[in-house]
Design a protein around this motif. Structure first.
Motif, PDB file in Angstrom:
ATOM      1  N   VAL A 211      24.263  16.337 -83.009  1.00  0.00           N
ATOM      2  CA  VAL A 211      23.413  17.481 -83.339  1.00  0.00           C
ATOM      3  C   VAL A 211      23.604  18.534 -82.259  1.00  0.00           C
ATOM      4  CG1 VAL A 211      21.077  18.272 -83.816  1.00  0.00           C
ATOM      5  CG2 VAL A 211      21.754  15.938 -84.441  1.00  0.00           C
ATOM      6  N   PHE A 212      24.179  19.650 -82.630  1.00  0.00           N
ATOM      7  CA  PHE A 212      24.456  20.705 -81.664  1.00  0.00           C
ATOM      8  C   PHE A 212      23.213  21.570 -81.448  1.00  0.00           C
ATOM      9  CE2 PHE A 212      28.499  19.608 -83.671  1.00  0.00           C
ATOM     10  CZ  PHE A 212      29.256  19.298 -82.550  1.00  0.00           C
ATOM     11  N   GLY A 213      23.035  22.009 -80.212  1.00  0.00           N
ATOM     12  CA  GLY A 213      21.903  22.866 -79.885  1.00  0.00           C
ATOM     13  C   GLY A 213      20.713  22.134 -79.315  1.00  0.00           C
ATOM     14  N   THR A 214      20.757  20.788 -79.292  1.00  0.00           N
ATOM     15  CA  THR A 214      19.606  20.034 -78.795  1.00  0.00           C
ATOM     16  C   THR A 214      19.396  20.206 -77.301  1.00  0.00           C
ATOM     17  OG1 THR A 214      21.011  18.078 -78.535  1.00  0.00           O
ATOM     18  CG2 THR A 214      19.790  18.278 -80.597  1.00  0.00           C
ATOM     19  N   VAL A 215      20.410  20.693 -76.601  1.00  0.00           N
ATOM     20  CA  VAL A 215      20.315  20.825 -75.149  1.00  0.00           C
ATOM     21  C   VAL A 215      19.535  22.067 -74.726  1.00  0.00           C
ATOM     22  CG1 VAL A 215      22.404  22.192 -74.786  1.00  0.00           C
ATOM     23  CG2 VAL A 215      21.714  20.542 -73.056  1.00  0.00           C
TER      24      VAL A 215
ATOM     25  N   LEU B  95      17.510  23.205 -66.688  1.00  0.00           N
ATOM     26  CA  LEU B  95      17.689  22.054 -65.799  1.00  0.00           C
ATOM     27  C   LEU B  95      19.161  21.678 -65.689  1.00  0.00           C
ATOM     28  CD1 LEU B  95      14.706  19.796 -66.935  1.00  0.00           C
ATOM     29  CD2 LEU B  95      14.869  21.145 -64.840  1.00  0.00           C
ATOM     30  N   ILE B  96      19.864  21.733 -66.805  1.00  0.00           N
ATOM     31  CA  ILE B  96      21.286  21.395 -66.805  1.00  0.00           C
ATOM     32  C   ILE B  96      22.061  22.368 -65.925  1.00  0.00           C
ATOM     33  CG2 ILE B  96      23.346  21.147 -68.236  1.00  0.00           C
ATOM     34  CD1 ILE B  96      21.187  18.982 -68.600  1.00  0.00           C
ATOM     35  N   GLU B  97      21.741  23.644 -66.035  1.00  0.00           N
ATOM     36  CA  GLU B  97      22.447  24.658 -65.257  1.00  0.00           C
ATOM     37  C   GLU B  97      22.123  24.565 -63.771  1.00  0.00           C
ATOM     38  OE1 GLU B  97      21.573  28.443 -66.946  1.00  0.00           O
ATOM     39  OE2 GLU B  97      22.579  28.034 -68.849  1.00  0.00           O
ATOM     40  N   SER B  98      20.962  23.998 -63.429  1.00  0.00           N
ATOM     41  CA  SER B  98      20.553  23.931 -62.023  1.00  0.00           C
ATOM     42  C   SER B  98      21.376  22.932 -61.221  1.00  0.00           C
ATOM     43  CB  SER B  98      19.068  23.553 -61.932  1.00  0.00           C
ATOM     44  OG  SER B  98      18.876  22.181 -62.267  1.00  0.00           O
ATOM     45  N   GLY B  99      22.001  21.968 -61.910  1.00  0.00           N
ATOM     46  CA  GLY B  99      22.778  20.957 -61.210  1.00  0.00           C
ATOM     47  C   GLY B  99      21.941  19.829 -60.639  1.00  0.00           C
ATOM     48  N   LYS B 100      20.653  19.800 -60.962  1.00  0.00           N
ATOM     49  CA  LYS B 100      19.784  18.746 -60.455  1.00  0.00           C
ATOM     50  C   LYS B 100      19.932  17.472 -61.286  1.00  0.00           C
ATOM     51  CE  LYS B 100      16.246  21.982 -58.778  1.00  0.00           C
ATOM     52  NZ  LYS B 100      14.824  22.409 -58.898  1.00  0.00           N
TER      53      LYS B 100
ATOM     54  N   LEU C  27      21.709  13.561 -74.792  1.00  0.00           N
ATOM     55  CA  LEU C  27      22.687  13.243 -73.750  1.00  0.00           C
ATOM     56  C   LEU C  27      24.109  13.521 -74.228  1.00  0.00           C
ATOM     57  CD1 LEU C  27      21.357   9.895 -72.227  1.00  0.00           C
ATOM     58  CD2 LEU C  27      21.414  12.139 -71.140  1.00  0.00           C
ATOM     59  N   ARG C  28      24.366  13.220 -75.478  1.00  0.00           N
ATOM     60  CA  ARG C  28      25.690  13.462 -76.062  1.00  0.00           C
ATOM     61  C   ARG C  28      26.031  14.951 -76.003  1.00  0.00           C
ATOM     62  NH1 ARG C  28      24.589  11.347 -80.957  1.00  0.00           N
ATOM     63  NH2 ARG C  28      24.932   9.229 -80.187  1.00  0.00           N
ATOM     64  N   GLU C  29      25.057  15.778 -76.345  1.00  0.00           N
ATOM     65  CA  GLU C  29      25.265  17.222 -76.324  1.00  0.00           C
ATOM     66  C   GLU C  29      25.369  17.744 -74.894  1.00  0.00           C
ATOM     67  OE1 GLU C  29      25.181  21.245 -78.162  1.00  0.00           O
ATOM     68  OE2 GLU C  29      26.153  19.304 -78.340  1.00  0.00           O
ATOM     69  N   VAL C  30      24.600  17.151 -73.974  1.00  0.00           N
ATOM     70  CA  VAL C  30      24.694  17.528 -72.561  1.00  0.00           C
ATOM     71  C   VAL C  30      26.103  17.268 -72.041  1.00  0.00           C
ATOM     72  CG1 VAL C  30      23.945  16.909 -70.229  1.00  0.00           C
ATOM     73  CG2 VAL C  30      22.244  17.267 -72.024  1.00  0.00           C
TER      74      VAL C  30
END
Length: 216
Positions: free
Chosen positions: A98-102, A108-113, A129-132
């Motif tokens: 499912v695309f767009g779930t991220v 948070l993903i962009e922060s690198g944390k 997680l798959r989309e991440v």
């Protein structure tokens, strides 16, 4: 095609069959289907051992956590065994990319944390997680490795499902070895990001902390 014909036919008659979450097959009971907003008895024929054997013969090998997949798909088959080890029940869960779930955790993903997802089963943690994995590998050009203990994130078989993009996938021979594979990924393959589907033991938590201390 892994389900017996009489069960498939009942499923295809449902107007919302494209939203199917999982099919439950328990020996001697009526087959059930679960959808987002309802549960359904599929027909009046009790599940037989031959029905269960039919499904098992069309799936991959069951691992130590009693999970198997279907080659080149994201679907998961989980087994219930009797005390003699014979499979007498199956949960056939539909896996989807499912695309767009991220988007809800994009910042948070962009922060690198480091990010830990918590929630009850079936709400879409693995799907996210798959989309991440795909977004980090393809959009942010990160070196991503997925530790795929049950082949749920990247699907069954040796070739990862396209849903994870250019992320790499390391399979785990037995669930008890997950913590060792996590460390191996860092030591051998120089990832910038490691994605793990489930952390359930102290050793796995310690491995995750060790990985974080190394800047991954």
């Amino acid at each position: 095609d892994i389900l017996p014909l009489h069960i498939r036919e009942s499923l295809y008659q449902q107007p919302d069959h494209s939203e199917l979450l999982e099919v439950i097959l328990d020996l001697g009971r009526l087959p059930e289907a679960r959808f987002p907003r309802r549960e359904l008895i599929l027909n009046s024929k009790e599940v037989s051992q031959s029905d269960i054997d039919y499904v098992v013969s069309r799936t991959g090998e069951f691992s130590g956590d009693n999970r198997a997949g279907i080659d080149h798909t994201l679907h998961r088959i989980s087994a219930i065994r009797n005390r003699n080890g014979y499979i007498i029940g199956l949960t056939c869960r539909v896996g989807r990319a499912v695309f767009g779930t991220v988007e809800m955790i994009q910042d948070l993903i962009e922060s690198g944390k480091n990010v830990l997802l918590l929630g009850r089963p079936g709400i879409g943690k693995t799907t996210m997680l798959r989309e991440v994995a795909r977004v980090l590998a393809d959009d942010f050009k990160k070196r991503v490795i997925v530790i795929d203990t049950s082949n749920e994130i990247a699907g069954d078989g040796d070739i990862p499902h396209p849903a994870i993009g250019h992320a790499r996938r390391m399979q785990v021979a037995a669930p008890a070895e997950q913590h060792a594979v996590m460390i191996e990924a860092v030591e051998n393959h120089m990832p910038e990001v490691i994605i793990i589907d489930e952390i359930g033991t102290e050793l796995e938590a310690q491995a995750a902390r060790t990985i974080a201390e190394r800047g991954v």
